[in-house]
Design a protein around this motif. Structure first.
Motif, PDB file in Angstrom:
ATOM      1  N   ARG A  70       0.820  -1.216   0.000  1.00 30.78           N
ATOM      2  CA  ARG A  70       0.000   0.000   0.000  1.00 30.78           C
ATOM      3  C   ARG A  70       0.850   1.260   0.000  1.00 30.78           C
ATOM      4  O   ARG A  70       0.402   2.314  -0.422  1.00 30.78           O
ATOM      5  N   ASP A  87      -3.770  -1.222  -3.204  1.00 33.54           N
ATOM      6  CA  ASP A  87      -4.493  -1.487  -1.964  1.00 33.54           C
ATOM      7  C   ASP A  87      -5.456  -2.641  -2.200  1.00 33.54           C
ATOM      8  O   ASP A  87      -6.490  -2.476  -2.848  1.00 33.54           O
ATOM      9  N   ARG A  88      -5.124  -3.803  -1.690  1.00 35.34           N
ATOM     10  CA  ARG A  88      -5.956  -4.983  -1.925  1.00 35.34           C
ATOM     11  C   ARG A  88      -7.301  -4.862  -1.229  1.00 35.34           C
ATOM     12  O   ARG A  88      -8.305  -5.414  -1.704  1.00 35.34           O
ATOM     13  N   ASN A  89      -7.365  -4.150  -0.108  1.00 37.31           N
ATOM     14  CA  ASN A  89      -8.652  -3.942   0.550  1.00 37.31           C
ATOM     15  C   ASN A  89      -9.618  -3.183  -0.342  1.00 37.31           C
ATOM     16  O   ASN A  89     -10.825  -3.414  -0.312  1.00 37.31           O
ATOM     17  N   ASP A 106       2.497 -14.850  -1.894  1.00 37.47           N
ATOM     18  CA  ASP A 106       1.443 -14.076  -1.222  1.00 37.47           C
ATOM     19  C   ASP A 106       1.577 -14.270   0.281  1.00 37.47           C
ATOM     20  O   ASP A 106       1.146 -15.281   0.837  1.00 37.47           O
ATOM     21  N   THR A 109      -2.068 -12.601   3.271  1.00 34.65           N
ATOM     22  CA  THR A 109      -3.495 -12.712   2.962  1.00 34.65           C
ATOM     23  C   THR A 109      -4.253 -13.635   3.910  1.00 34.65           C
ATOM     24  O   THR A 109      -3.867 -14.778   4.118  1.00 34.65           O
ATOM     25  N   TRP A 114      -9.058 -11.201  -1.491  1.00 34.40           N
ATOM     26  CA  TRP A 114      -7.718 -10.764  -1.893  1.00 34.40           C
ATOM     27  C   TRP A 114      -7.111 -11.767  -2.877  1.00 34.40           C
ATOM     28  O   TRP A 114      -6.472 -11.392  -3.849  1.00 34.40           O
ATOM     29  N   ASP A 117      -9.006 -11.579  -6.284  1.00 31.35           N
ATOM     30  CA  ASP A 117      -8.618 -10.414  -7.073  1.00 31.35           C
ATOM     31  C   ASP A 117      -7.209 -10.568  -7.638  1.00 31.35           C
ATOM     32  O   ASP A 117      -6.946 -10.199  -8.788  1.00 31.35           O
ATOM     33  N   THR A 163     -14.607  -8.772   5.134  1.00 28.04           N
ATOM     34  CA  THR A 163     -13.699  -7.641   4.949  1.00 28.04           C
ATOM     35  C   THR A 163     -12.708  -7.574   6.103  1.00 28.04           C
ATOM     36  O   THR A 163     -12.821  -8.316   7.083  1.00 28.04           O
ATOM     37  N   SER A 182      -9.189 -19.230   1.656  1.00 28.10           N
ATOM     38  CA  SER A 182      -8.211 -18.587   0.771  1.00 28.10           C
ATOM     39  C   SER A 182      -7.367 -19.629   0.048  1.00 28.10           C
ATOM     40  O   SER A 182      -7.031 -19.461  -1.137  1.00 28.10           O
TER      41      SER A 182
END
Length: 384
Positions: A70, A87-89, A106, A109, A114, A117, A163, A182
């Motif tokens: 970010r 910004d993945r959020n 990664d 996460t 996330w 995307d 979220t 995930s």
């Protein structure tokens, strides 16, 4: 209700990542030859606890590294590192819409969206995807098991709708199930043949801001009588962040797919051996006083938080520190000696500001420890 059910939550145990900057890496060891090919490595994250070790090790082995975060996090990297922002959020991965990489690692996460995307943006331009998960994905810890054990099930309406805010409100409840979701999303996006799932246990070493291992070198260095849990026979498992980072890079070099428990050491280690090994490494004359688990339960002493690393090796948590790591060992996972992790962790901690050193973030404070030892000895229960 057992002590384990009341005092120890396996998902909360590993849920909080360490946020401190890492100390410099050791140079590449003799356990792996130099890679045959220079890789283009994309690291999502890369500036927390384990990530900087990955970066330094990758650079030392001649790879090109791109970080996605970010914000910019300038560090004295021993080589050129490309930084891309997003910004993945917020679903902002625009900076990743150009370029190709041999592997994407990664690191941070927990939220399935996330991964979704990242897959949508990267799956046609990344050959290999490495997802850093956790042993907290398992549904139970009552017996030793390998990677085929049942995973924690997400029971909410939609894992993709979770979220950062909803996760933080129910961290202990959601951590394992969302990591498992995930993992499944990673396979959907990249396919089994291109996906590596790494499930670390407790990650320790210099730079760990949670003090979940640091407590022991710091406490034992103080000397005197030190409260130690149980009779010393409970198993423990953990992995130095540098060992995890270096092995992850080597897995990327080999394009090794599959699922791997990543904790250690290679041979079973028990609490008594850990305490004596730490004391020996720092040349401490500390006197461990082993206090019965039943007494600790009665005094509301919590495994893992009040006495870090330790979880009772019976009942609901009998398998927590007995996870099978045979698959990772066959894939080349290696470990620094306990003495090295201990000495480096203590040296790092002693370099921190005085205010940081004044209060550990895990473990018993000195006053409570002294009170517990006095009560235990008054009962005639002193054991060394």
């Amino acid at each position: 209700m057992t002590m384990t059910r009341r005092r120890f939550n396996r998902t909360a145990a590993l849920a909080l990542p360490a946020l401190g900057l890492a100390t410099p890496m050791l140079a590449a060891g003799d356990e792996a030859a130099a890679p045959a090919k220079r890789l283009r490595i994309l690291i999502l994250g890369g500036t927390g606890f384990t990530g900087p070790h990955q970066v330094r090790y990758a650079l030392a082995r001649g790879h090109h590294v791109t970080l996605f975060n970010r914000g910019r996090h300038p560090q004295p990297w021993p080589g050129d590192v490309e930084e891309r922002l997003g910004d993945r959020n917020a679903g902002d991965l625009k900076s990743l819409e150009s370029g190709e990489w041999d592997v994407c690692i990664d690191n941070p996460t927990t939220l399935p969206f996330w991964v979704r995307d990242a897959g949508r943006v990267l799956r046609e331009r990344v050959r290999h995807y490495v997802f850093i998960s956790t042993v907290s994905v398992y549904a139970a810890n009552d017996k030793p098991e390998d990677e085929s054990a049942a995973l924690a099930a997400y029971t909410g309406p939609d894992p993709m709708a979770e979220t950062a805010e909803s996760f933080s409100r129910r961290l202990a409840e959601l951590y394992g199930p969302l990591k498992a979701a995930s993992e499944a999303e990673a396979r959907r996006q990249f396919g089994d043949a291109r996906t590596t799932i790494v499930r670390p246990g407790l990650i320790v070493g210099p730079g760990d801001e949670t003090d979940r291992f640091t407590y022991w070198p710091v406490r034992l260095a103080r000397g005197g009588d030190a409260l130690a849990p149980g009779d010393g026979s409970d198993p423990v498992q953990f992995i130095d962040a540098r060992d995890l980072a270096e092995w992850t890079i080597r897995m990327a070099e080999a394009r090794t797919a599959g699922v791997f428990n990543a904790t250690g050491p290679a041979q079973p280690l028990h609490m008594r051996e850990m305490v004596s090994g730490i004391a020996s490494a720092i040349h401490s004359d500390v006197r461990p006083v082993w206090v019965a688990t039943s007494f600790l339960e009665a005094q509301h002493v919590s495994p893992w938080s009040d006495l870090p690393v330790w979880v009772p090796g019976q009942g609901d948590s009998a398998g927590f520190a007995r996870r099978d790591i045979g698959r990772a060992l066959k894939a080349g996972l290696t470990f620094r000696p306990l003495a090295t992790t201990t000495a480096d962790t203590l040296a790092w901690f002693r370099q921190q500001p005085e205010a940081r050193q004044a209060k550990l973030r895990a473990g018993l404070d000195p006053a409570r420890e002294a009170d517990l030892l006095a009560q235990w000895k008054a009962r005639g229960g002193e054991r060394r």
